[in-house]
Motif scaffolding. Sequence first.
Motif, PDB file in Angstrom:
ATOM      1  N   ALA A  62     111.184  30.460 101.631  1.00 38.25           N
ATOM      2  CA  ALA A  62     111.903  30.695 100.380  1.00 38.25           C
ATOM      3  C   ALA A  62     113.153  29.821 100.310  1.00 38.25           C
ATOM      4  N   GLU A  63     113.861  29.701 101.424  1.00 41.92           N
ATOM      5  CA  GLU A  63     115.092  28.909 101.436  1.00 41.92           C
ATOM      6  C   GLU A  63     114.826  27.436 101.146  1.00 41.92           C
ATOM      7  N   ASN A  87     106.413  36.859  97.474  1.00 39.31           N
ATOM      8  CA  ASN A  87     107.690  36.984  98.166  1.00 39.31           C
ATOM      9  C   ASN A  87     108.773  37.405  97.172  1.00 39.31           C
ATOM     10  N   GLU A  89     111.906  38.246  97.564  1.00 35.05           N
ATOM     11  CA  GLU A  89     113.218  37.610  97.722  1.00 35.05           C
ATOM     12  C   GLU A  89     113.228  36.227  97.099  1.00 35.05           C
ATOM     13  N   MET A  92     113.372  36.677  93.359  1.00 31.83           N
ATOM     14  CA  MET A  92     114.717  37.069  92.960  1.00 31.83           C
ATOM     15  C   MET A  92     115.639  35.849  92.904  1.00 31.83           C
ATOM     16  N   GLY A  93     115.464  34.941  93.853  1.00 28.67           N
ATOM     17  CA  GLY A  93     116.253  33.706  93.829  1.00 28.67           C
ATOM     18  C   GLY A  93     115.997  32.885  92.584  1.00 28.67           C
ATOM     19  N   ASP A  96     117.641  34.679  89.597  1.00 26.57           N
ATOM     20  CA  ASP A  96     119.084  34.441  89.590  1.00 26.57           C
ATOM     21  C   ASP A  96     119.428  33.064  89.020  1.00 26.57           C
ATOM     22  N   ALA A 106     110.293  40.266  90.563  1.00 26.92           N
ATOM     23  CA  ALA A 106     110.644  40.587  91.949  1.00 26.92           C
ATOM     24  C   ALA A 106     110.513  42.076  92.241  1.00 26.92           C
ATOM     25  N   ARG A 107     110.943  42.918  91.305  1.00 25.72           N
ATOM     26  CA  ARG A 107     110.921  44.371  91.571  1.00 25.72           C
ATOM     27  C   ARG A 107     109.489  44.873  91.758  1.00 25.72           C
ATOM     28  N   ARG A 110     108.270  43.702  95.195  1.00 29.63           N
ATOM     29  CA  ARG A 110     108.890  44.460  96.283  1.00 29.63           C
ATOM     30  C   ARG A 110     108.120  45.758  96.530  1.00 29.63           C
TER      31      ARG A 110
END
Length: 417
Positions: A62-63, A87, A89, A92-93, A96, A106-107, A110
């Motif tokens: 993800a990063e 994924n 996270e 969510m990135g 954002d 994302a929710r 999750r």
Amino acid sequence: MQHVLIANRAAIAARAARTCRGMNLETTALSARADTQNTHVTWADHEITVPGHGLSDTYDSAERVLDAVDRSGVDCVYPGYGSLAENAEFVMGLEDRGVTFVGPPARALRLAGSKAEAVEVARRAGVPVLPHASGRGRDEVLARVREIGLPAVLKPEFGHGGQGVRIAHTAADVEQAVAAGPARTSWYVEKYLPVNQVIGISLAVDRDGTVLPLGERESLLVADGLKLLEASPVAGVDTSTLAAMRADAARVAGEFGLRNVMTVEFIVGPDRYYFLEVNGRLPLAYRMSESQMDIDLVELQLRIARGEPVPADAYPVDRARHCLEARLFVHPSELGSFPEVGTLSRFEMADGDAVTFTWTVDPARPVTYELILAQALAANSSRAAAARLLRKGLEASRVEGLRCYLQEILHRLNDEC
């Protein structure tokens, strides 16, 4: 939505780039610096490389991929069926950053990512579930298994793709499974049905919650946690039960808040069916749905992501068209030095009108990052006829240098012919 980063590699990345081109969308392909089999980048308008070594540090990071999003200036990310597709996270990135993700929010991911939470959501929605529990460590997991009873299935609670799944018939099997897993793993424990069918119900849901059925399929051959052979439509399950599963799949999608294309999996025992899990991504078997519906599912995903509605009856599923798909996964014994997989001394796919192969492997290059060498799809008016076509196409193909379950698939196809 004008510029798409294709956050995947190999055949699905090439396919996504071609579909985007037909929709006049600009594309950037992701490529790991050590990937010698990055032929997918030739289909995209641009290429962006990521450092690192191995899937978890490149395509599935993800990063790394969020950094590529920032550097490339894209406004949309298409993940295909890789792990980034589920994924939360990572998504969510993107949320954002105001970047569109071609997949669920994302929710929802999750919720779906935890097997324990997912089954509770299904249970509260009135969908049948198997006896289940969660635990960490040998003693706690053994206690949970005693409550449920043997045999039991042990799964890493946040695992995916069937990896790490164990069937325990004795307490010793439970201890061995826990000892073999990473320390502090949270295990999801579920009652095991010795006689069963695993059935995936695929569907698409637009932003308004309209559900488009995409058909259903069953697993015919699974080895090492890998689905090697699947068939559609499902055999041996009556139409009323299948209709109930379709309704429950739509109910689960609504409870999770899932959007875009997904699969809800069920297990069918001798007396009834039960919810298994949600895969909030394009199914690996997406071409089976395309064959039965005359639709481009990748295009559908992109259209849903940019807010277009989906008429529920726009693409009927032709269940008189029988499809079988075989996947030539690289055998785990070949992956010891991954991402350096090895070399192919011969690789010839017998592609033709009756059987269509999907692959991007260049046998002239060292094989790196490759988990699936090819997928083969056959369709006909009966399962037996489709199986014969698929067997003929695979028998005429040649894969040498890397083991890929070809003989196991051919042996299973003999049972269907």
